[in-house]
Design an enzyme around this catalytic site. Structure first.
Site, short mmCIF file in Angstrom:
data_model
loop_
_atom_site.label_atom_id
_atom_site.label_comp_id
_atom_site.label_asym_id
_atom_site.label_seq_id
_atom_site.Cartn_x
_atom_site.Cartn_y
_atom_site.Cartn_z
N SER A 1 0.74 -1.49 -0.60
CA SER A 1 -0.61 0.00 0.18
C SER A 1 0.49 1.41 -0.30
O SER A 1 1.70 1.44 -1.20
CB SER A 1 -0.87 -0.62 1.03
OG SER A 1 -1.46 0.90 1.01
N ASP B 1 -4.89 -3.91 -2.84
CA ASP B 1 -4.16 -3.41 -1.28
C ASP B 1 -4.17 -5.17 -1.03
O ASP B 1 -4.60 -5.09 -0.84
CB ASP B 1 -4.91 -2.36 -0.61
CG ASP B 1 -3.67 -2.70 0.35
OD1 ASP B 1 -3.10 -2.47 1.03
OD2 ASP B 1 -3.89 -0.47 -0.26
#
Length: 379
Positions: free
Chosen positions: A50, A207
């Site tokens: 991320s 993610d």
């Protein structure tokens, strides 16, 4: 003949920087890198998920002389503009206004609202657009702060984690094994439902924090393993006080969710690595003729003599932060978190706990760096 099998030979030590996901909290990671940079301790390998993947991509995607400036430029671009900063100084509770501004208008250089999402949660969209926001600004920003040739030069090596939407499998994209692009980094940061999935080689990815927000296991599972000094940067608090209000519940729940069971993962790795050392030690105690037999070699391959020093940096909380802290892109918040990462890492480098002697059978040493020892995990 007393030759040591190749599988038992520890290789030269490497410096590894492991970065969690956590949106605006990732400014702390930039401060950590600045301290390593000024100390001349550039990482050999950067691993991220991320926002950690974004910071990692910027570090790996620039030559040493340009890395810190590129990080500063990225965080400058994603900070709120002065008008929003002015509102943040009004007597609203916490960061209510700037964080509301983030949700309503997005973040310049990072993401903007997706108009299709305004018409309801059941409005059909393509998988690559199904999110409340578009990350087209991020793609442009990263293209301007990352040199793809440098990023794929493996100096340092870069690994970013993403979650396969269709199979729920964690996928690590590694510059050692493939050519990485900006979209690999964006896939690692495509957090649903805010951001749409990214398609790579026909597969959709979200993610990596959906499955594993702390990708330190990549180091311990690498093949071949090497002696490693690992700076594991944690920006979600694994321990905290009991919540007494709904806001405190939301805050604490988010910390627990994204801390990714760090304590249990580290304990498991300590146990596994000790077993590897025991296997290696037992193999070396065998007579040479037995040690070199194919059967023993196959069993000895499960052992190693590597030493893993994990310096665990735990980001401190800021005053009045709440469960929206990961969207606090106020310039004051970014500067405070960056400064904290810089200070904490300088302190770790001054102490240098990884230079201490240890039981040779352990092989895995955890060094906790945190300002509040009462909340630190025993290590």
């Amino acid at each position: 003949m007393n030759a040591i099998p190749d599988c038992l030979r520890p290789e030269a030590p490497q410096r590894v920087l492991v970065l969690q996901g956590g949106g605006a909290l990732g400014a702390y990671q930039a401060g950590v890198y600045e301290a390593l940079h000024e100390a001349g301790m550039e990482p050999d390998w950067v691993i991220g998920t991320s926002i950690g993947a974004i910071n990692a991509g910027i570090i790996a995607g620039n030559i040493r002389a340009h890395r810190l400036a590129a990080l500063r430029e990225f965080w400058r671009r994603v900070g709120h503009d002065p008008a929003v900063e002015a509102w943040s100084r009004l007597p609203f509770p916490g960061n209510l206004f700037p964080n509301w501004a983030t949700m309503a208008g997005g973040v310049a250089g990072f993401f903007r609202p997706n108009p299709q999402a305004w018409f309801g949660a059941d409005v059909p969209m393509t998988p690559e657009r199904a999110g409340f926001y578009s990350c087209a600004p991020l793609e442009k920003t990263l293209a301007e702060v990352i040199d793809l040739k440098a990023m794929n030069g493996c100096a340092p090596r870069l690994t970013v984690g993403a979650a396969a939407v269709r199979t729920a499998q964690m996928r690590y994209f590694d510059s050692r094994d493939m050519t990485l692009t900006i979209r690999h980094i964006m896939a690692s940061g495509a957090l649903p439902p805010a951001f749409p999935a990214i398609r790579i080689d026909g597969e959709l990815y979200w993610d990596g924090g959906v499955l594993s927000n702390t990708p330190v296991e990549v180091v311990f599972d690498d093949n071949p393993r090497r002696n490693s000094l690992v700076f594991a940067v944690h920006i979600w608090n694994p321990r905290g006080p009991e919540p007494e209000t709904i806001n405190q519940v939301l805050h604490r729940e988010k910390d627990l969710r994204y801390a990714s069971r760090a304590a249990s993962h580290i304990l498991r790795q300590q146990q596994i690595h000790r077993l590897r050392h025991i296997i290696a030690d037992l193999a070396l105690r065998l007579p040479a003729e037995q040690r070199l037999s194919p059967e023993v070699q196959a069993m000895a391959a499960h052992g190693c003599l590597t030493r893993m020093d994990v310096v665990r940096l735990l980001a401190p909380g800021l005053d009045n932060e709440d469960h929206t802290k990961d969207i606090d892109f106020s310039r004051a918040g970014i500067q405070a978190r960056w400064a904290a990462g810089l200070e904490d890492t300088r302190r770790a480098l001054e102490r240098r706990p990884w230079e201490q002697q240890a039981d040779p059978l352990d092989g895995f040493l955890l060094h906790e760096i945190r300002r509040d020892p009462a909340l630190a995990m025993a290590g």
